[in-house]
Scaffold this motif. Sequence first.
Motif, PDB file in Angstrom:
ATOM      1  N   LEU A 190       0.802  -1.213   0.000  1.00  0.00           N
ATOM      2  CA  LEU A 190       0.000   0.000   0.000  1.00  0.00           C
ATOM      3  C   LEU A 190       0.836   1.265   0.000  1.00  0.00           C
ATOM      4  CD1 LEU A 190      -2.614  -1.329   2.506  1.00  0.00           C
ATOM      5  CD2 LEU A 190      -2.812  -1.200   0.049  1.00  0.00           C
ATOM      6  N   ALA A 191       2.010   1.197   0.621  1.00  0.00           N
ATOM      7  CA  ALA A 191       2.868   2.382   0.646  1.00  0.00           C
ATOM      8  C   ALA A 191       3.240   2.766  -0.780  1.00  0.00           C
ATOM      9  CB  ALA A 191       4.112   2.103   1.465  1.00  0.00           C
ATOM     10  N   GLU A 192       3.461   1.743  -1.597  1.00  0.00           N
ATOM     11  CA  GLU A 192       3.819   1.990  -3.001  1.00  0.00           C
ATOM     12  C   GLU A 192       2.669   2.626  -3.760  1.00  0.00           C
ATOM     13  OE1 GLU A 192       6.956  -1.438  -4.191  1.00  0.00           O
ATOM     14  OE2 GLU A 192       5.044  -1.326  -5.204  1.00  0.00           O
ATOM     15  N   VAL A 193       1.502   2.035  -3.560  1.00  0.00           N
ATOM     16  CA  VAL A 193       0.318   2.540  -4.248  1.00  0.00           C
ATOM     17  C   VAL A 193       0.085   3.992  -3.869  1.00  0.00           C
ATOM     18  CG1 VAL A 193      -2.183   2.284  -4.376  1.00  0.00           C
ATOM     19  CG2 VAL A 193      -0.727   0.269  -4.471  1.00  0.00           C
ATOM     20  N   GLN A 194       0.274   4.251  -2.581  1.00  0.00           N
ATOM     21  CA  GLN A 194       0.086   5.602  -2.047  1.00  0.00           C
ATOM     22  C   GLN A 194       1.023   6.590  -2.738  1.00  0.00           C
ATOM     23  OE1 GLN A 194      -0.439   5.434   2.156  1.00  0.00           O
ATOM     24  NE2 GLN A 194       0.566   7.392   2.488  1.00  0.00           N
ATOM     25  N   GLN A 195       2.242   6.078  -3.078  1.00  0.00           N
ATOM     26  CA  GLN A 195       3.248   6.978  -3.639  1.00  0.00           C
ATOM     27  C   GLN A 195       2.949   7.404  -5.066  1.00  0.00           C
ATOM     28  OE1 GLN A 195       7.392   5.789  -3.372  1.00  0.00           O
ATOM     29  NE2 GLN A 195       6.964   4.882  -1.388  1.00  0.00           N
ATOM     30  N   PHE A 196       2.520   6.461  -5.904  1.00  0.00           N
ATOM     31  CA  PHE A 196       2.441   6.878  -7.309  1.00  0.00           C
ATOM     32  C   PHE A 196       1.130   6.594  -8.030  1.00  0.00           C
ATOM     33  CE2 PHE A 196       3.042   2.659  -8.669  1.00  0.00           C
ATOM     34  CZ  PHE A 196       4.144   2.114  -8.037  1.00  0.00           C
ATOM     35  N   CYS A 197       0.119   6.133  -7.322  1.00  0.00           N
ATOM     36  CA  CYS A 197      -1.153   5.916  -8.009  1.00  0.00           C
ATOM     37  C   CYS A 197      -1.999   7.182  -7.972  1.00  0.00           C
ATOM     38  CB  CYS A 197      -1.923   4.765  -7.372  1.00  0.00           C
ATOM     39  SG  CYS A 197      -1.217   3.176  -7.781  1.00  0.00           S
ATOM     40  N   ASN A 286      -3.129  14.653  12.298  1.00  0.00           N
ATOM     41  CA  ASN A 286      -3.228  13.200  12.079  1.00  0.00           C
ATOM     42  C   ASN A 286      -3.704  12.904  10.661  1.00  0.00           C
ATOM     43  OD1 ASN A 286      -2.482  12.719  14.695  1.00  0.00           O
ATOM     44  ND2 ASN A 286      -4.592  12.683  15.454  1.00  0.00           N
ATOM     45  N   GLU A 287      -2.977  12.026  10.045  1.00  0.00           N
ATOM     46  CA  GLU A 287      -3.351  11.620   8.694  1.00  0.00           C
ATOM     47  C   GLU A 287      -3.354  10.103   8.675  1.00  0.00           C
ATOM     48  OE1 GLU A 287      -2.157  13.368   4.478  1.00  0.00           O
ATOM     49  OE2 GLU A 287      -0.499  12.501   5.555  1.00  0.00           O
ATOM     50  N   ARG A 288      -4.459   9.518   8.261  1.00  0.00           N
ATOM     51  CA  ARG A 288      -4.510   8.058   8.214  1.00  0.00           C
ATOM     52  C   ARG A 288      -3.727   7.588   6.994  1.00  0.00           C
ATOM     53  NH1 ARG A 288     -10.213   5.509   8.645  1.00  0.00           N
ATOM     54  NH2 ARG A 288     -10.659   6.846   6.879  1.00  0.00           N
ATOM     55  N   SER A 289      -2.895   6.581   7.214  1.00  0.00           N
ATOM     56  CA  SER A 289      -2.186   6.018   6.070  1.00  0.00           C
ATOM     57  C   SER A 289      -3.171   5.178   5.267  1.00  0.00           C
ATOM     58  CB  SER A 289      -1.021   5.137   6.537  1.00  0.00           C
ATOM     59  OG  SER A 289      -1.532   3.966   7.128  1.00  0.00           O
ATOM     60  N   LEU A 290      -2.812   4.922   4.029  1.00  0.00           N
ATOM     61  CA  LEU A 290      -3.665   4.100   3.178  1.00  0.00           C
ATOM     62  C   LEU A 290      -3.849   2.722   3.814  1.00  0.00           C
ATOM     63  CD1 LEU A 290      -5.221   3.944   0.557  1.00  0.00           C
ATOM     64  CD2 LEU A 290      -3.132   3.289  -0.611  1.00  0.00           C
ATOM     65  N   GLU A 291      -2.793   2.278   4.477  1.00  0.00           N
ATOM     66  CA  GLU A 291      -2.851   0.965   5.111  1.00  0.00           C
ATOM     67  C   GLU A 291      -3.916   0.938   6.199  1.00  0.00           C
ATOM     68  OE1 GLU A 291       0.950  -0.499   5.913  1.00  0.00           O
ATOM     69  OE2 GLU A 291       0.269  -2.286   6.942  1.00  0.00           O
ATOM     70  N   GLU A 292      -3.966   2.008   6.987  1.00  0.00           N
ATOM     71  CA  GLU A 292      -4.979   2.065   8.051  1.00  0.00           C
ATOM     72  C   GLU A 292      -6.388   2.059   7.454  1.00  0.00           C
ATOM     73  OE1 GLU A 292      -3.057   4.649  11.669  1.00  0.00           O
ATOM     74  OE2 GLU A 292      -3.356   5.665   9.770  1.00  0.00           O
ATOM     75  N   VAL A 293      -6.547   2.858   6.407  1.00  0.00           N
ATOM     76  CA  VAL A 293      -7.858   2.928   5.766  1.00  0.00           C
ATOM     77  C   VAL A 293      -8.229   1.566   5.197  1.00  0.00           C
ATOM     78  CG1 VAL A 293      -9.177   4.000   3.900  1.00  0.00           C
ATOM     79  CG2 VAL A 293      -7.517   5.341   5.184  1.00  0.00           C
ATOM     80  N   PHE A 294      -7.240   0.959   4.535  1.00  0.00           N
ATOM     81  CA  PHE A 294      -7.462  -0.322   3.882  1.00  0.00           C
ATOM     82  C   PHE A 294      -7.843  -1.393   4.905  1.00  0.00           C
ATOM     83  CE2 PHE A 294      -5.670  -4.354   2.295  1.00  0.00           C
ATOM     84  CZ  PHE A 294      -6.395  -4.472   1.124  1.00  0.00           C
TER      85      PHE A 294
END
Lengths: 301, 283
Positions: A190-197, A286-294
Amino acid sequence: MDDNIVSTDRLTKRYGDHPAVDQVSLSVRRGEVYGFLGPNGAGKTTTLRMLLGLVRPTGGTASVHGLAPGSPDALRRTGSLIEGPGFFPYLSGLENLRVIARYRGLGRRDADEALERVELTSRGSDRFRTYSLGMKQRLGVAAALLGRPDLLILDEPTNGLDPAGMASMRSLIQSLSDDGQTVLLSSHLLAEVQQFCHRVGVIVGGKMAYEGTVSELRGSRVLRLHADPIDRAMRVLKGATASGADLADDEDGRPTLTADARGVDIPALIRELVAEDVDVHSVSVNERSLEEVFLTMTEAK
Amino acid sequence: MTALLNTTRAELRRILLWPATWVLGGIWITLQLMFSYAFPFIAYRSNDPDAFQGGPSDQLLASMLPPEAPTIMIQGTPMFGGAIVMIFAALAVGSTYNWGTWKTTLTQGPGRLTTMGGMAAAIGVCLAGLIAISTAVTLGMSSLIAVIESRDIVWPDWGDLGVAVGGTGLVLGMWAAAGLFLGALTRGPALSVGLGLLWTLAVENLLRGAANLIDGFSAVTDVLPGSSAGSLAGALGAASSGSEATPGVLDALTGPTAASLLGIYLVVFLVGTLILIKRRDVA
């Protein structure tokens, strides 16, 4: 002209009574990198297989390049890597690419270029069966790049890659995006997806749970302020934000001011609070990471 | 048409670089050399008139000389030649499921029927090559034996040789198509080869045995693929009985009937394969 290079409408695949993909509607816009997310068994690969004509839908419709999935014209303009690379084990990496290039009516030079693009030229003459998982994956991406297709469908392209390989793959996908190619990418990183999608679709249990931008998915950034006296701090905070502020006790029972952090200049806010003689105990965004949301999304399902 | 040509060239390249192609082709040529020349020649040289299944030695020598090349060509095809090309074709299709290469080849654009058509065409080209090598080896070995035995080299009737080559192509083509069908049906190499060998080497023989016990059952067994192949070989001169009888060779059908049936089986197996490839999901 339709801006969507891929679109599905209630696309469904049932195996007996089991819906592997259940009325999935998604759209991938021309030129974007689209992240297709979901836990194992969610139906990502089955959806991608349907887009390539490998699996027939049992319901709904799909179009790729405005054409029926799996049609020769659509496939010629699409490069793909689905659920791990499939190559002839007795051939070298380069020879495999040359065979695939011939299928597309391409020449040796195209195979050489694709191999070079994934930095596998030095091992090109080695047999595929001797490749590591990461090298096999890179060869799979090279095959997808043959003929510079408009659309790339990549199913977990970073599987088996070491950190350097993953970084290299990220940069490759970024450069493809920069070149204007559309990439539909399924990944569990997810960190990757967050970076460039640019946009993501989340599929859970065969159903589409979300489609939109990563920032929309993650929701707004929330500013939290612990300060004394709280009423004066509230007044300053309201003046600093466009959407106002709320007061509520946090999990420790402390009065906490919260506000939408968008557009708030944090250093200026702190300076103003201090100037108003407010004791600032803490300020956080506070910012939720994509991982948290996922995780929240998949656990809820 | 261009797509079919591209696909055929791609498949031909990967099949020609596949070690199994050369191993199986080598086995066929070796078996032909051993059973058509080496063993008969050793028997002939032993000076024992009964050494080779009781056949007179002059007759034995004559069976190896160039005029007999058409018979030599076809006699081994119904059973062992057929089994070998069936294995080859079943492996060529079945292995692609194991290697996961269907998802690679079917997503390149030529379309499913064209992709399978290209594979079948490439296998056909390989068979044509194998038959050409087999013909050259047969003529070469027969001539060599004629020279060694100080006999005049009398070439076979070229028309007969052409018919034998065509018959060989039909028999091997039918078994190759059966292999393609089994490979696609079972989606793997092991089961397809196992089922194919069971059929070619055992089941048809057992059914023919049962036909001796049940009145009218031979009407069924006579038109099976192996019976048709054996009958064509028999009609083209291979011995189905007596001291020089070759395994698999029969006289159950006339040549034209056997050839027609082989053609029908070939088409049925190919169409069946195309239907399987066209309709099934690629998991």
